[in-house]
Motif scaffolding. Structure first.
Motif, PDB file in Angstrom:
ATOM      1  N   ASP A 184       1.016  -1.302  -0.133  1.00  0.00           N
ATOM      2  CA  ASP A 184       0.135   0.114  -0.034  1.00  0.00           C
ATOM      3  C   ASP A 184       0.862   1.190   0.119  1.00  0.00           C
ATOM      4  OD1 ASP A 184      -1.776   1.892   1.033  1.00  0.00           O
ATOM      5  OD2 ASP A 184      -3.209   0.562   1.028  1.00  0.00           O
ATOM      6  N   SER A 223      -7.003   7.608  -4.615  1.00  0.00           N
ATOM      7  CA  SER A 223      -6.723   6.201  -5.157  1.00  0.00           C
ATOM      8  C   SER A 223      -6.431   6.377  -6.506  1.00  0.00           C
ATOM      9  CB  SER A 223      -8.035   5.226  -4.968  1.00  0.00           C
ATOM     10  OG  SER A 223      -8.454   5.313  -3.514  1.00  0.00           O
ATOM     11  N   PHE A 224      -5.122   6.205  -6.841  1.00  0.00           N
ATOM     12  CA  PHE A 224      -4.531   6.614  -8.046  1.00  0.00           C
ATOM     13  C   PHE A 224      -4.464   5.425  -8.891  1.00  0.00           C
ATOM     14  CE2 PHE A 224      -0.452   6.334 -10.267  1.00  0.00           C
ATOM     15  CZ  PHE A 224      -0.941   7.203 -11.392  1.00  0.00           C
ATOM     16  N   PRO A 230      -5.490   1.562  -7.690  1.00  0.00           N
ATOM     17  CA  PRO A 230      -5.959   0.605  -6.813  1.00  0.00           C
ATOM     18  C   PRO A 230      -5.662  -0.726  -7.068  1.00  0.00           C
ATOM     19  CG  PRO A 230      -7.894   1.675  -7.782  1.00  0.00           C
ATOM     20  CD  PRO A 230      -6.778   2.350  -8.228  1.00  0.00           C
ATOM     21  N   VAL A 231      -5.509  -1.007  -8.505  1.00  0.00           N
ATOM     22  CA  VAL A 231      -5.049  -2.467  -8.666  1.00  0.00           C
ATOM     23  C   VAL A 231      -4.284  -2.105 -10.102  1.00  0.00           C
ATOM     24  CG1 VAL A 231      -7.032  -3.733  -7.740  1.00  0.00           C
ATOM     25  CG2 VAL A 231      -7.007  -2.794 -10.182  1.00  0.00           C
ATOM     26  N   GLY A 232      -3.559  -3.276 -10.324  1.00  0.00           N
ATOM     27  CA  GLY A 232      -2.761  -3.464 -11.670  1.00  0.00           C
ATOM     28  C   GLY A 232      -1.546  -2.326 -11.780  1.00  0.00           C
ATOM     29  N   GLN A 239       0.689  -7.664  -4.516  1.00  0.00           N
ATOM     30  CA  GLN A 239      -0.681  -6.619  -4.917  1.00  0.00           C
ATOM     31  C   GLN A 239      -0.341  -5.419  -4.558  1.00  0.00           C
ATOM     32  OE1 GLN A 239      -4.293  -8.703  -4.231  1.00  0.00           O
ATOM     33  NE2 GLN A 239      -3.377 -10.653  -4.588  1.00  0.00           N
ATOM     34  N   MET A 240      -0.191  -4.556  -5.333  1.00  0.00           N
ATOM     35  CA  MET A 240      -0.131  -3.192  -5.051  1.00  0.00           C
ATOM     36  C   MET A 240      -1.325  -2.282  -5.461  1.00  0.00           C
ATOM     37  SD  MET A 240       3.532  -2.406  -7.125  1.00  0.00           S
ATOM     38  CE  MET A 240       4.307  -1.107  -6.176  1.00  0.00           C
ATOM     39  N   SER A 241      -1.337  -1.164  -4.157  1.00  0.00           N
ATOM     40  CA  SER A 241      -2.392   0.042  -4.541  1.00  0.00           C
ATOM     41  C   SER A 241      -1.578   1.110  -4.275  1.00  0.00           C
ATOM     42  CB  SER A 241      -3.373  -0.429  -3.659  1.00  0.00           C
ATOM     43  OG  SER A 241      -4.293  -1.459  -3.876  1.00  0.00           O
ATOM     44  N   ASP A 243      -5.877  -0.413   5.322  1.00  0.00           N
ATOM     45  CA  ASP A 243      -4.803   0.520   5.408  1.00  0.00           C
ATOM     46  C   ASP A 243      -5.364   1.973   5.376  1.00  0.00           C
ATOM     47  OD1 ASP A 243      -2.521   2.168   4.541  1.00  0.00           O
ATOM     48  OD2 ASP A 243      -1.596   0.291   4.319  1.00  0.00           O
ATOM     49  N   TYR A 291     -12.846   7.969  -7.464  1.00  0.00           N
ATOM     50  CA  TYR A 291     -13.201   6.922  -6.196  1.00  0.00           C
ATOM     51  C   TYR A 291     -13.147   7.912  -5.009  1.00  0.00           C
ATOM     52  CZ  TYR A 291     -10.931   3.379  -9.226  1.00  0.00           C
ATOM     53  OH  TYR A 291     -10.583   2.700  -9.983  1.00  0.00           O
ATOM     54  N   ARG A 300      -8.448 -10.236  -5.537  1.00  0.00           N
ATOM     55  CA  ARG A 300      -8.517  -9.256  -4.218  1.00  0.00           C
ATOM     56  C   ARG A 300      -9.490  -8.367  -4.836  1.00  0.00           C
ATOM     57  NH1 ARG A 300      -4.433  -4.315  -3.397  1.00  0.00           N
ATOM     58  NH2 ARG A 300      -4.297  -5.133  -5.580  1.00  0.00           N
TER      59      ARG A 300
END
Lengths: 348, 348, 348, 348
Positions: free
Chosen positions: C175, C202-203, C205-207, C227-229, D175, D282, D306
């Motif tokens: 995170d 949330s720039f 959130p996934v991928g 898994q990055m956010s 988080d 978001y 996720r």
């Protein structure tokens, strides 16, 4: 007093337009009819003004489809406004223009400061300068009002009590600290966050155009009596104006208290902030965010007689949309505080 | 030129003390010997100055254990310093005091501004006022130097070219925008983040004590010639001083260029910043963070002849620790820029 | 060791380019030869990088005029870089590319994450992944190195000790809190100060694409292990990566101390920050601004066995320019810390 | 529906107390009767809550002088509250306690997380957990309600739709990014502006006490299912909770839309924010400042399954005072949105 008027906004995509929408959507005597933006037609209002999500399902329309209404707010850029207002004047009984185009009384003054000929000089006499605290009687009998410049508003409301009381003023240095929303919603390198964040930037050290409004309201002809410098700081909303005032008169603290109270004791949006202790003992813009207050305070430099007047507003509220709604309330005979009750937040 | 001197710092727990440590630990001709803090004895320096983690294993010691050294920096609070310096003067060949206690030339002036009798008036003549740009020759032959007030430094370096050039000055309004580190490291409600964040707070609208230093350096006896107002903004480091200068002389842009160039063209830490375009065309404190530069620029108000001078520094560097190291370099015969090469960051 | 190499920068107008210039201009073994920017030719470097005013009189040149040099830094946008590097490779002995184009080992991986065919797949085997702490031996014998992604760097340096120690890892949730300079120097509505200031956005959130680098360095093939956010916050420089690590192994606090010390005790830019008291007891990016440190700390959740690793860098330094200079130092046989001694500031 | 109830606040000097005052002073069916603060007796409310200047002439009183009222808000620190509430319960028909002391159902759970015996365990069954969206029916028939923890509120409202829909959840990593007003109004070194400004500080990497509330509301007994980490960022008001949710079920985007709509379509303060474009696509806390909204959004990581849920609130509003007023509206049979119409600002 329970009648409802229909209001529309031309040029509703900008920051002042967004604030107008927020205020008018909750105004007890207004129904928002249309909000135009040529480049955002058919988008929901909340797509540009995300705080309005869930508050309205209106979409932006084109000015070409503008229907008659009771009150029309025009929130177009300077120079565009004076081109459009002549065509819009039959659309509504009341028009409030937020641009600089209808603030100055004469086309010559306009040309001097804005470097262009006025496109609708015949309309200038029909517009009342729209700060109720200094021009309420005129606004009340007018169909058209112009919004005031945000930096001019903070300055004028700081100076007005002295002038009203007949105090002779030699010179005023106006040192303004301003937030980034003054610059509108168009991105540029100057507004790019890595550059604008943390800045203390001499934006307009000399020659600021709002000087013209201050001179006009004070009735001063000598341009050098008001000298403004604007510094951009890391803040989104808010103006703090520090006015360094020079007068040959010997004024004491209690004289100034009297002068300020006489000017503002019955004004619903003016507060004199001058405490002997505490951390908010002078006006501070952050606690005004979202409110229509203008807080003013003062101090006298014993050594020199200089008077320091401190004036704070939210530039999008008392400096733009809030003041415009207040002017509308005056014009339409509504209670002057209608739709403007939000007091501001703390902490924030 | 390759010799190394031993330096110690009395009162090293504060923000200026931390900056002194950062600079001296990397200074090519200095070995840091001791750093005292009575309330932090035996703690690692990095426990208070976290940027020094991994850079030194020194711990804070007590002033009671201070050993002789070559250069002693005293970074104690005002009023405490004048009590301690007489006992410390035999500990070191050179002493640089960062408090306000040894800046003013006479005990009377000190008492006028600080409202207390000076505890060591006999030492005042031994201290050189420590801004090299205006007092280099004196510093060079002195054993003792006083640091200058941060707001005074920004003001003095902005005004000095005019005074040096013999320009007659009627009055200067100094409107200072200041960061929170000016207030030191003691928490209070005024510095509490929810209150201090986002503030634009009239901290000292009249009567600021740094005025005394400006008057002294300029050689002015009429107190009302310099009128300061300080506004605290949401910034940790940095000062922007906007100087509104009134002079009976008619100066043109090219006159000012000449005046500023004559004063500063050989100064390693002075930059004239006045561009016709770009977003950093006037001085701005944020790009000076960590550097010892003082950037100065100017503009002339054509209507009134008012000169607006803009001066920016990092208050902990050119306004405190950096300037103190520069003064040490002058006193000790080191290259004046030694240990002070960091240029500042962008973006930041 | 006293020889001087000539370095040039292609694409020197951006933020990473500016930092490279700042570092190389003060690097004891580098002479900056050229800095190119097609759209800024003939402008002074300081016109875009205002902190370099007074430090160099170099102007931007065109890549068409690039002369041979010893070390070439390429700081072009992703996808542009792989088009240009093949033509540039004969210009210099050493090339360090800061884009994403030469970080991944295979063209397939590149295409999977960047959705485009690689334009110079034949060069991929010649590039060493440029984080010295995890790939020093390879960099040392390479002519070409790629900079690493900033978010990947913070993540990799937080995870590496566990992987190096052979700890089995089931899954890592990364995170990331990131500053605005990650987005480069092109203004947009998202970077417009009134919108970007105060944001917690949330720039990604996934991928996030930097995931690919983490997987590659860790030697993991199962994409879902990392898994990055990424959340954008109101900060210009800096990354804080909070890594939530799940492992079947029962690790105690002292095990982690040992694992982190083994990995980093001899690393000049890695600091383990984990104190029992104080306000900087975990890594914090603000005190790293301008420095090349990566601070790492950790904590174990007793209830669940989750390990929380905290990693902080300055995205333009250890996340870009600083790390690139460190890699150059390794490639060229310079002391690894040369030109990278700035420790960071406090307070800031 | 037009009746007016008398409300008093015990412990009105803090930030939540200030927000309660702001809301209740403008609430159409409430008359504010008393506001107590032992250390501020006889001071005007606006001396601590400067946004209320001109809105009320009430002064702080002592709890010893508390008179009977209809609704009593208790805004005392944790542990103090459970000592005082037993004595206060006969003062009012309705009591809403904002501390942590009456949130958990059993004294054992309280002791486990707060490390102290509960002082009034007999009262716990009388308190309804005060988040209307998850416990409205219970609140409606209760005399006593507890406010919820601010971080718990953001988390619970993000997770609730999944749990309500019967989705099996293996584990949730929460988080949280939090502002400084969470810490209350007592200054400390951690809240000192030069230290707190610009920080990205791992405030509570493991073991956050609000975890207990989340587990209780979700009906989960396994503590490791919810794992929170809190990071303090440079923001005064606001929480962004990023929830990384792991479930064995394969959910698609449209499933989540359905699940969230089912949970929240009739909720006046819940907005689903998930757009395909725009910069506010978001949830983002800054546009919620001063409003009672909780915005929630989500995204699915295709590679791993996720689910990332994003939840934003103003910690002093939906996380404290706003939610308390909403709970009061439910208890007293007022319209649920009464006094809570402020939509938030943009830009800000």
């Amino acid at each position: 007093m329970n009648r409802t008027l229909r209001a529309s906004i031309v040029g509703a995509s900008g920051y002042a337009g967004g604030e107008l929408l927020r205020l008018l959507l909750d105004h007890p005597q207004i129904e928002v009819q249309q909000a135009t933006s040529e480049s955002n037609q058919t988008k929901y209002l909340y797509s540009l003004h995300p705080n309005l999500r869930g508050r309205t399902t209106l979409k932006f329309s084109s000015v070409a489809d503008l229907e008659p209404c009771d009150v029309l707010f025009v929130s177009l850029p300077h120079k565009t406004s004076m081109e459009k207002v002549p065509q819009l004047r039959e659309k509504a009984k009341y028009i409030i223009d937020l641009s600089a185009d209808f603030r100055l009384n004469t086309p010559d003054t306009y040309k001097h400061w804005y470097k262009v000929d006025h496109a609708a000089p015949e309309l200038l006499p029909e517009f009342a300068y729209g700060i109720p605290e200094v021009n309420r009687a005129h606004i009340k009998i007018s169909r058209f009002a112009s919004g005031a410049g945000c930096n001019a508003t903070a300055t004028i409301l700081g100076l007005y009590p002295l002038v009203k009381a007949g105090i002779s003023i030699e010179r005023v240095i106006v040192d303004i600290k301003a937030g980034s929303s003054e610059g509108g919603n168009k991105p540029s390198l100057a507004s790019h966050h890595p550059e604008r964040s943390g800045c203390v930037r001499s934006f307009s050290p000399v020659g600021h155009r709002h000087t013209a409004e201050v001179l006009q309201v004070m009735g001063w002809t000598e341009a050098s009596k008001v000298q403004m410098s604007v510094t951009a700081i890391d803040m989104v909303r808010g103006i703090l104006a520090t006015l360094h005032v020079f007068t040959p008169e010997k004024l004491r603290d209690k004289d100034l208290w009297k002068i300020f109270r006489m000017a503002y004791q019955d004004e619903p949006f003016m507060r004199i902030v001058k405490d002997s202790q505490g951390i908010y003992r002078y006006p501070e813009p952050k606690i005004l965010i979202g409110s229509n207050y203008c807080d003013v305070g003062f101090e006298i430099d014993e050594e020199s007689g200089r008077i320091v007047i401190i004036s704070a507003i939210d530039n999008l509220m008392k400096g733009a949309a809030g003041n415009a709604v207040q002017a509308m309330n005056v014009m339409c005979g509504f209670p002057e505080t209608a739709g403007l009750s939000f007091p501001g937040l703390h902490p924030v």
